[in-house]
Design a protein around this motif. Structure first.
Motif, mmCIF file in Angstrom:
data_model
loop_
_atom_site.group_PDB
_atom_site.id
_atom_site.type_symbol
_atom_site.label_atom_id
_atom_site.label_comp_id
_atom_site.label_asym_id
_atom_site.label_seq_id
_atom_site.Cartn_x
_atom_site.Cartn_y
_atom_site.Cartn_z
ATOM 1 N N VAL A 1 6.338 7.457 -4.277
ATOM 2 C CA VAL A 1 5.114 6.672 -4.483
ATOM 3 C C VAL A 1 5.434 5.174 -4.375
ATOM 4 O O VAL A 1 4.764 4.423 -3.663
ATOM 5 N N GLU A 2 6.476 4.757 -5.066
ATOM 6 C CA GLU A 2 6.815 3.322 -5.042
ATOM 7 C C GLU A 2 7.178 2.880 -3.626
ATOM 8 O O GLU A 2 6.742 1.825 -3.158
ATOM 9 N N GLY A 3 7.989 3.706 -2.954
ATOM 10 C CA GLY A 3 8.430 3.342 -1.603
ATOM 11 C C GLY A 3 7.260 3.275 -0.638
ATOM 12 O O GLY A 3 7.165 2.360 0.185
ATOM 13 N N ALA A 4 6.365 4.254 -0.743
ATOM 14 C CA ALA A 4 5.202 4.273 0.155
ATOM 15 C C ALA A 4 4.329 3.050 -0.108
ATOM 16 O O ALA A 4 3.836 2.402 0.825
ATOM 17 N N PHE A 5 4.153 2.713 -1.379
ATOM 18 C CA PHE A 5 3.310 1.563 -1.719
ATOM 19 C C PHE A 5 3.907 0.284 -1.128
ATOM 20 O O PHE A 5 3.200 -0.536 -0.536
ATOM 21 N N ILE A 6 5.218 0.121 -1.256
ATOM 22 C CA ILE A 6 5.832 -1.125 -0.771
ATOM 23 C C ILE A 6 5.791 -1.178 0.759
ATOM 24 O O ILE A 6 5.638 -2.244 1.350
ATOM 25 N N MET A 7 5.882 -0.012 1.410
ATOM 26 C CA MET A 7 5.753 -0.024 2.879
ATOM 27 C C MET A 7 4.326 -0.474 3.258
ATOM 28 O O MET A 7 4.136 -1.243 4.198
ATOM 29 N N GLY A 8 3.352 0.015 2.508
ATOM 30 C CA GLY A 8 1.970 -0.430 2.735
ATOM 31 C C GLY A 8 1.818 -1.912 2.433
ATOM 32 O O GLY A 8 1.123 -2.648 3.136
ATOM 33 N N LEU A 9 2.499 -2.351 1.407
ATOM 34 C CA LEU A 9 2.442 -3.776 1.028
ATOM 35 C C LEU A 9 2.949 -4.656 2.169
ATOM 36 O O LEU A 9 2.368 -5.695 2.487
ATOM 37 N N GLY A 10 4.039 -4.214 2.795
ATOM 38 C CA GLY A 10 4.581 -4.975 3.916
ATOM 39 C C GLY A 10 3.572 -5.062 5.051
ATOM 40 O O GLY A 10 3.361 -6.124 5.647
#
Ligand SMILES: Cc1cc2nc3c(=O)[nH]c(=O)nc-3n(C[C@H](O)[C@H](O)[C@H](O)COP(=O)(O)OP(=O)(O)OC[C@H]3O[C@@H](n4cnc5c(N)ncnc54)[C@H](O)[C@@H]3O)c2cc1C
Ligand code: FES
Ligand code: FES
Length: 1274
Positions: free
Chosen positions: A1150-1159
Motif C-alpha cells: 500500500v505504501e509503495g503503491a501510494f508513493i508511486m502514485g505520488l511521484g
C-alpha cells in the motif's frame, strides 16, 4: 608495464592493460570478481544501487584517519583505484559468517520488496556510519543517494533510524555489533590530527615524501592512462603526449552529468595530487581545486567560525543540496567547474556559489605559471592544457548579506531548475546597498549575473517597497530575452517568473524581521528546510488463531536480498563465449528507412554482427498469439522496424559486440538514411481531436438521467505518462542448449517469451526453456515490453550459436519502450444544488501510442464511475493513436486513469458550486453498493482529527500570503480485472518432510512466495522454514499467464490450497491409520506406502475471485507560492484489504503503491521534443521519482477492521495496485492550496482551471497566478 593495485573485500587485486578506459569499478566487481551482490541501474550515480564502501590514502590527510566512505561504483574507473580498499555487500555480512545488523534490520523491518535496491541501501548506510555516527535526523537526510521504487521509503527509514546515535534506547543497537569497517578501517596516526591551526590543513609535499610516483598504463582500448602525484607531472605528460584529446580524471563523476561512451585518448588521474587538495588562509581562504565536495563542506564549516568567513555556512548548506554524499565523496570543485566550462547549460551550483561570493580561480598554464581568473571570465577562458590549481574565497565582513536557493523537481538529489545567489553589502544604519552580486543558474547557458540590476540597485535602500518594485522592473526587463528554452527543463515563463520571485524571497529572508508584515513573513522560509523528521504509523488487526495466515511476518527472502545473495537475471555469471547485444534506434519520428549501413560499427574491433528485420526467420513480432487468456492483447508489434518508422527511437536493428559498452557505442555508429519524414503527433490532447486517430472502444449508456439540473459543468482532464522506473532494467541472458535455447529473462510473463521466441525463430516452443527467479521491480513494464528485448537476445543466440547478454540501458529503456497510457477526458455534467450528478457525458481517450494493442480500456469498464452512482454516467471510451512508442500496462493501468478522472469531476463540481468537496462526494456515493466507504470515511475523520485540522488549514491560509495549505479527502472503489491461468506444483521430500513449491507467478517484491509459503504452512501445520519456493520455469510451470493485475498472489494462493488439499486427501487414510503422527512420520509412511508426494493445482477461469477494494485518503499539503515547491504534511489512508494474508507485506504494498502514485502526480515528468517526439527526459538526471524526503512527513496507514473477502481468497483482498489511485488526494490538496493563492491574487475560487500532467513546481507556481506587483515587505 605498471599495474594499479587495490584490495577488494580484503583480497589484493591488480589491473593493467587488460582493462579499458570504460571499465568501471562496478564492471570489475560484477564481471571480473563475480561479486554480483552489488546491483546497478542508471550507471550515472543517480540510483544508488551500486554503492560500495572504500577508503583511500588521499582521504586520510584531510580527515586525519583512515576514513571509510560510500561511493557509486558505476562512476569510478577501475584504474582510479590505486591503493583503495573496497568493501562490497558480500564482505560486510553473509550466510557463512553471519549477517550484518544493517542487513538483518532492513529485512526484518520490511525495508525490502523486490530487493534490487537493498544492497545499495545497506552499503550507503554502512558507509555513513563508518564515516561517523549519525543522528536519526542526519540518517534521514543523508540517504538521498538511493532510490527505492517499491517500498515508499518509510520502512527503510524506520529500519535505519534504529542506528541513529540518538535513537531511543530500546531500538539502539550496540555499536560493537555493527562491526563497522573492522575489516578495513585502521586509524592511522596523522601528525596533523590534533592541530588546530587552519593553515596546517594544507598538506605541503616534499620531494622526498612523494618522489613523484607516476603510473603509466596502455589500456585495452588504446587509451593511455597516467596516475600522477604532482602537478608538474601533468604538464610533463602534456608535453610528451599532446593535448589534442585528453581528460583529467578526478572523481570521474562528471560523466554522471554528461554521459561518456568513449573517453579521449589521454587520461590523467589527478585524484592523488596533493597540491590540488587541502586549504589555507592567506587573507583569502584558498582551497585546492581538487578537493572533494565532502571535504569542502567540512572546510567551510570549520573556517566559518572566523567572522570574515561566517558566510561559508550559507554555502555549506547549499552544498547539502548538491548531488548526494557518495558523489560528493569523490566529486571535486574543479571537476564541477570544468563540466560547466564544457557544457555551459549545466546548472552548476558550484559555479553559481563562487560567482555569488566573488571567488577567483588560480589557473596553472604550466609549471609555476599561474593566472588569477575571476568567475565572470572563467567560462570564456581557454582551458586547453591548463589546470585549476585552487579557489580563492574572499573575506567578507558582517556588512555582507548572503542568501542562496535552489529549486529542484524534488527535495534532494536533483539538479537545479533555477538556482540563485544574492550578495549585498549594506550600509549598516540605512541598509543602502554599497555592492551587490545577483547570480542565477538555469536561466540560460550564459546568463550568470544580472549585471544591469546589480548596478541599478547600488545606492538604494534595500528593504523598501518602492525600491523592491523598481528593482523588480529592472530585473524583469533584464531577464526578458535572457531566459532561453532549455528543454527538458521547465518553460521560459516559469524560470523567468520564478527568478523574480526568488529575488523577492531572498530579500524577505535578509530583511530585518520587524520590517516584514506577518502576512508575508513565511515567504522567507525555504519550503524543504523546515521539514521535520518523517514518521509513519500502521494500524491493522491480526488473528493469531489463524496463524501463519494473517501473521505479520517479514518477507522470507528479505535477508538474502539485503545481503546481495538473492539472484536476479543479470546475476548469472559470465558464460564462456558470451556476447552483448544492443538495439539500434531510429532517429526520425515517422518516415521510411531507405538504407541501413552498419559498416562503421562492424569495422570496430570487437563488434561481431548486426541484424535487422530481414534477419528474423519467422514473424517479426514480439507479441504472443491471442488466446482465451490473452484477450488483452490484440495484434503483432514489430520486433524490429520493418522499414516504416512508427516513432522516434523505435528499435531497427541489433548490434552484437564483445562488451556491453562497445555494443552501445557501435549502435550509434550504424548509419541509417530515411525518406518521407513527417512531424509526429505526440500529445493526446491534439490526437483526440483527429477522429482518424480514435478507435471507438465502448459506450456504456446511462441507465437513469434525472431532471434536477442546477448547473452544467464541463471540463477537460488530461494526465500524462509515467515511466515504470524498475530498478532492474529489461535484461535477458540466453545460451544455446542441446535442444534449443535456455533463456533467463527479466519478465513477468515467461510464456510470452517462449511463445514469441518460437514464432520469431520458427522453432518449437518445447525447444525453448524460459526461466525467471525474481524481478528487480516491474510495475507492468515486464509484462510485454521485455519480450521484445528477450526475443532479440534469442535471435542473437540462434544466429551465432553463442550465449548472449542483452542489458537494456536505462536510456534505451526510457526512449524505446512505451509507458503508462496518457489519457484525456472531455466531460459535461448536469448537477443539482447539492452537486449530485443528474447526467454526465464522459468521454475518455486513452493514448495507446502508435498501435492499439494492449487493451487497457477493458480495465476501466468497472471503475469509470469510481464508487459513485453509476446510473447517470454515459461513458464512452476511445483508444487513440499517437506517434509514440506503444504504451503499456503500468501499476493500476486503466483503473487509475478512470478513478482519478472521476475524482477530478467531483472536485470541479465542488469548486464551481462552492461546496465542500467531501460532501459532494458523499452525496454522489452509491451507498447501496459501496457503503463501506462511508464507514471508512468516518474512521479517517476521527483518526485524523479532521474538523480541528480543517479549521487550522483555513486560518493558516487566511494569515499567510506566501505559504498555502490544502486538505483533501478522496474516495476509491477499485475492481480487479483478469482471467488467469497458472500451474502450481507442490512436492514433499520423503527424507524430512520439507516442501518445495513451484508456481507460475513471478516474485517481484509483492511477497507472492512468502504468502504461498504461509498458506502451505497453514494447511500442513508445519513451520514456514520447511517450505521453499523455486524459480518459475517453462519446464515445470508451462503455459502460465502473466503476473499482473494484483491478482496473481491471490490466484497462486488458491493454487497452493488446491495442492495442499489434494495431498491432505491422499494422506488422510495414512494419518487415520497412524493416529496422531508428526508431519515427518506421516510423510515417511506415505512414501513407504508408494503414495505420490507431488501434487498439482491448475488455476483457471473457474477460480476467479474478483473482489472490490475500497479506500479513503486524506492528504494535507503546503506549497511555497514563491517557488512552487511543496511538502506533504500528513496523509491518512485507510484501505480495505480484507483479512490480509500478511499485514506487514500488505502495508508495504500500500505504501509503495501510494508513493508511486505520488511521484506520478508531483515530480515525474516525461518530456518529449514537440517537433520530433524524441524523449528528452531519458535518465535519472532528468526524470525524477520521489525520494526519501519527498514522502509525507507523517504517513498513517490503516487497514479496515473486521473485513473478510471470501473463504477461497482466505479472507484477503488484492493490494498491489489500488493505493496508486489513492495518491490523487495529493494533487487535489495541492489544488486547494493553489486556489487559496489565486484567491489572494483576486481570482474567485469558483473559477476552475485545468492543470495537465503532474503538479510540478512549474505547474504549482504558474497556477498560483502571482504577479510581481504583489511582492511587498509590508
Ligand atoms: C548524480 C549526480 C548529481 C549531481 N548533482 C549536482 C548538483 O546538484 N549540482 C551541481 O552543481 N553538480 C552536481 N553534480 C556534478 C558534480 O558536482 C560533478 O560531477 C563533480 O563535482 C565533478 O567532479 P569530478 O572530480 O568527479 O570531475 P571529473 O569527472 O573527474 O572531471 C570532470 C572534468 O573536469 C576536468 N578537471 C578535473 N579537475 C581539473 C582541474 N584541476 N583542472 C582542470 N580540469 C579539471 C576534467 O578534465 C574533466 O573534463 C552531480 C553529479 C552527479 C553524478
Ligand atoms: S548504477 Fe550506480 S548509481 Fe545507479
Ligand atoms: S525494494 Fe527497493 S526498488 Fe524494489
Amino acid at each position: 608495464m605498471d599495474r594499479v593495485t587495490f584490495t577488494l573485500n580484503g583480497v589484493k587485486h591488480s589491473v593493467g592493460n587488460e582493462v579499458s578506459s570504460t571499465t568501471t569499478l562496478l564492471d570489475y566487481i560484477r564481471k571480473v570478481a563475480e561479486l554480483r551482490g552489488t546491483k546497478y541501474m542508471c550507471k550515472e550515480a543517480g540510483c544508488g544501487a551500486c554503492i560500495v564502501s572504500y577508503s583511500r590514502p588521499s582521504d586520510d590527510a584531510a580527515f586525519g584517519r583512515h576514513i571509510v566512505q560510500g561511493v557509486n561504483a558505476c562512476m569510478v574507473s577501475i584504474t582510479s583505484c590505486q591503493d583503495w580498499e573496497i568493501s562490497t555487500i558480500e564482505h560486510i555480512g553473509n550466510r557463512l559468517q553471519g549477517y550484518h545488523p544493517l542487513q538483518v534490520t532492513l529485512a526484518r523491518d520490511n525495508g525490502t520488496q523486490c530487493g534490487y535496491c537493498s544492497p545499495g541501501w545497506v552499503m550507503a548506510m554502512y558507509s555513513l556510519l563508518s564515516t561517523r555516527p549519525r543522528t536519526i535526523f542526519e540518517i534521514e537526510n543523508d540517504l538521498s543517494s538511493n532510490i527505492c521504487r517499491c517500498t515508499g521509503y518509510r520502512p527503510i527509514l524506520d529500519a535505519f533510524k534504529k542506528f541513529g546515535s540518538d535513537a531511543p534506547i530500546n531500538s539502539l543497537i550496540d555499536i560493537e555489533d555493527l562491526k563497522l569497517c573492522d575489516k578495513i578501517i585502521h586509524k592511522k596516526k596523522c601528525p596533523d590530527n590534533n592541530k588546530k591551526d587552519l593553515n596546517e590543513d594544507w598538506y605541503v609535499i616534499t620531494k622526498e615524501e612523494v618522489s613523484s610516483k607516476v603510473i603509466h598504463l596502455k589500456l585495452h582500448d588504446d587509451r593511455i592512462w597516467y596516475r600522477v602525484e604532482m602537478v608538474n607531472d601533468i604538464f610533463n605528460i602534456f608535453m610528451e603526449e599532446g593535448t589534442d584529446s585528453y581528460m583529467l580524471i578526478n572523481g570521474n563523476t562528471g560523466k554522471g552529468v554528461v554521459n561518456i561512451l568513449e573517453y579521449p585518448r589521454l587520461l590523467i588521474d589527478i585524484s592523488n595530487v596533493w597540491e590540488l587538495q587541502g586549504h589555507y588562509i592567506d587573507q583569502n581562504l584558498v582551497i585546492g581545486a581538487g578537493t572533494t565536495l565532502t571535504k569542502v563542506m567540512q572546510i567551510f564549516q570549520d573556517v566559518s567560525e572566523d567572522e570574515y568567513f561566517a558566510y561559508l555556512r550559507v554555502l555549506s548548506e547549499h552544498l547539502e543540496l548538491v548531488a548526494h554524499i557518495p558523489v560528493r565523496n569523490i566529486g571535486t570543485v574543479a571537476g564541477n567547474l570544468m563540466v560547466k566550462h564544457r557544457y555551459p547549460e549545466f546548472q552548476s551550483d558550484i559555479f553559481l556559489l563562487l560567482s555569488t561570493v566573488g571567488a577567483e580561480l588560480t589557473i596553472l598554464h604550466g609549471p609555476g605559471l599561474t593566472e588569477i581568473v575571476p568567475m565572470e571570465h572563467f567560462l570564456q577562458f581557454d582551458m586547453t592544457g591548463k589546470v585549476i590549481l585552487n579557489i580563492l574565497f574572499p573575506p567578507l565582513n558582517n556588512q555582507y548579506k548572503l542568501w542562496t536557493h535552489k529549486i529542484m523537481p524534488r527535495a534532494q538529489n536533483a539538479h537545479a531548475y533555477v538556482n540563485c545567489g544574492f550578495l549585498y553589502k549594506l550600509e549598516s544604519t540605512t541598509n543602502k546597498v554599497l555592492e551587490c552580486r545577483i547570480a542565477y543558474g538555469g536561466l540560460s547557458p550564459f546568463f550568470t549575473r544580472a549585471l544591469l540590476t546589480e548596478s541599478h540597485i547600488v545606492g538604494k535602500s534595500l528593504f523598501l517597497n518602492e525600491t523592491l518594485q523598481e528593482v523588480l522592473s529592472v530585473l524583469d526587463e533584464e531577464l526578458d530575452g535572457a531566459v532561453v528554452p532549455m528543454p527538458p527543463n521547465p518553460s521560459v515563463q516559469y524560470r523567468k517568473q520564478v527568478a523574480l520571485a526568488l529575488f523577492y524571497k531572498g530579500l524577505l529572508a535578509l530583511a530585518p524581521q520587524n520590517l516584514v508584515s506577518p502576512h508575508y513573513v513565511t515567504g522567507a522560509i525555504k519550503e524543504h528546510a523546515t521539514r521535520p523528521l518523517s514518521s509513519g504509523q500502521q494500524e491493522f488487526d491480526t488473528d493469531p488463531k489463524v496463524y501463519p495466515l494473517n501473521k505479520p511476518i517479514p518477507k522470507l527472502e528479505g535477508i538474502i536480498q539485503c545481503a546481495g545473495e538473492a539472484k536476479y537475471t543479470e546475476d548469472i555469471p559470465t558464460l564462456p563465449g558470451e556476447v552483448y547485444a544492443c538495439f539500434v534506434l531510429t532517429t526520425v519520428p515517422r518516415g521510411r528507412i531507405v538504407n541501413i549501413d552498419p559498416s562503421r560499427a562492424l569495422e570496430r574491433p570487437g563488434v561481431i554482427a548486426f541484424y535487422s528485420a530481414k534477419d528474423i526467420p519467422g514473424v517479426n513480432s514480439f507479441i504472443p498469439v491471442v488466446t482465451k487468456y490473452r484477450k488483452l492483447i490484440r495484434e503483432n508489434e514489430e520486433l524490429l522496424c520493418d522499414g516504416d518508422v512508427k516513432y522516434f527511437n523505435q528499435p531497427l536493428g541489433i548490434v552484437v559486440a564483445e562488451t556491453e559498452i562497445l555494443a552501445e557505442l557501435a549502435a550509434t555508429l550504424v548509419h541509417v538514411t530515411y525518406t518521407d519524414v513527417k512531424e509526429p503527433v505526440i500529445d493526446i490532447k491534439v490526437a483526440k481531436r483527429d477522429m482518424s486517430r480514435n478507435i471507438f472502444f465502448v459506450n456504456i449508456p446511462a441507465t437513469k438521467v434525472s431532471p434536477d439540473i442546477h448547473q452544467i459543468i464541463s471540463g477537460e482532464i488530461t494526465i500524462y505518462t509515467q515511466y515504470h522506473f524498475s530498478m532492474e532494467t529489461l535484461c535477458c541472458v540466453s545460451r544455446p542448449t542441446e535442444e534449443g535455447i535456455k533463456t533467463y529473462a527479466s519478465t513477468q510473463w515467461i510464456d510470452a517469451v517462449q511463445d514469441m521466441t518460437s514464432r520469431a525463430l520458427k522453432i518449437d516452443a518445447g525447444r525453448i526453456d524460459v526461466s525467471v527467479r525474481r524481478l528487480g521491480g516491474a510495475y507492468g513494464i515486464k509484462i510485454s515490453r521485455n519480450t521484445q528485448q528477450a526475443v532479440a537476445c534469442n535471435l542473437v543466440v540462434y544466429k551465432l550459436n553463442r550465449p548472449c547478454r542483452f542489458i537494456q540501458s536505462l536510456r534505451t529503456n526510457m526512449r524505446a519502450v512505451g509507458k503508462r497510457l496518457p489519457c484525456s477526458v472531455d466531460f459535461e455534467a448536469g448537477v443539482n444544488k447539492e452537486g449530485v450528478i443528474q447526467f454526465i457525458n464522459f468521454v475518455l481517450y486513452s493514448d495507446n501510442g502508435y498501435i492499439y494493442n494492449e487493451n487497457l480500456s477493458d480495465l476501466g469498464k468497472d471503475v469509470y464511475y469510481n464508487c459513485y452512482d453509476q446510473a447517470p454516467w454515459n461513458y464512452t471510451c476511445f483508444n487513440t493513436l499517437t506517434d509514440t512508442a506503444s504504451n503499456t500496462w503500468c501499476r493500476a493501468p486503466g483503473t487509475l486513469e478512470n478513478i482519478i478522472s472521476a475524482e477530478m469531476v467531483m472536485e470541479q463540481i465542488a469548486y464551481e458550486l462552492g461546496l465542500d468537496p467531501l460532501q459532494v462526494r458523499l452525496a454522489n456515493l452509491d451507498r447501496a453498493k459501496h457503503n463501506a466507504i462511508q464507514e471508512m470515511t468516518d474512521t479517517i475523520m476521527v483518526k485524523s482529527n479532521y474538523k480541528e485540522r480543517r479549521k487550522h488549514v483555513d486560518n493558516f491560509n487566511e494569515e499567510n500570503r506566501w505559504k498555502k495549505r490544502g486538505f483533501r479527502f478522496t474516495l476509491m472503489k477499485w475492481s480487479p480485472y483478469g482471467t488467469f491461468y497458472y500451474e502450481v506444483n507442490l512436492s514433499v521430500f520423503h527424507q524430512d518432510g520439507s516442501v518445495i513449491i513451484s508456481h507460475g507467478g513471478v516474485e517481484m517484491g509483492q511477497g507472492i512466495n512468502t504468502k504461498a509459503i504461509q498458506i502451505c504452512a497453514y494447511y500442513f501445520g508445519i513451520p514456514v522454514d520447511m517450505i521453499q519456493v523455486k524459480r518459475n520455469d517453462t519446464v515445470t510451470t508451462p503455459n502460465g499467464f502473466t503476473t499482473a493485475g494484483s491478482l496473481t498472489s491471490q490466484n497462486i494462493g488458491i493454487g497452493v490450497q488446491k495442492c495442499c488439499e489434494e495431498l491432505l486427501r491422499r494422506l488422510a487414510p495414512i494419518r487415520a491409520r497412524l493416529g496422531n503422527p508428526t508431519w515427518v512420520e506421516l510423510i515417511r509412511a506415505a512414501f513407504d506406502a508408494d503414495l505420490s508426494l507431488q501434487t498439482h493445482g491448475l488455476l483457471n477461469a473457474s477460480d476467479e475471485e474478483n473482489i472490490d477494494v475500497y479506500g479513503v485518503t486524506l492528504a494535507e499539503v503546503e506549497i511555497d507560492v514563491l517557488t512552487g515547491e511543496h511538502e506533504i504534511i500528513r496523509v491518512d489512508l485507510i484501505e480495505d484489504t480484507g483479512r490480509s494474508l500478511n499485514p506487514v507485506i500488505d502495508v508495504g504494498q500500500v505504501e509503495g503503491a501510494f508513493i508511486m502514485g505520488l511521484g506520478y502526480w508531483t515530480c515525474e515528468r516525461m518530456v518529449y521534443d514537440p517537433q520530433t517526439g524524441e524523449v528528452l527526459s531519458d535518465h535519472t538526471w532528468e526524470y525524477h521519482v520521489p525520494q526519501a524526503r519527498d514522502i509525507p512527513q507523517d504517513f498513517r496507514v490503516y487497514f479496515r477492521k473486521g473485513s473478510f473477502s471470501t473463504p477461497r481468497a482466505l479472507g484477503a483482498k488484492v493490494v498491489g495496485e489500488p493505493a496508486t489511485c489513492m495518491a490523487v488526494s495529493v494533487p487535489l490538496a495541492l489544488r486547494e492550496a493553489i486556489t487559496s493563492a489565486r484567491t489572494d491574487s483576486g481570482i474567485p475560487s469558483t473559477v476552475w482551471y485545468e492543470i495537465d500532467g503532474p503538479y510540478s513546481v512549474e505547474n504549482i507556481y504558474l497556477n498560483c497566478a502571482t504577479i510581481k506587483e504583489q511582492f511587498k515587505f509590508y
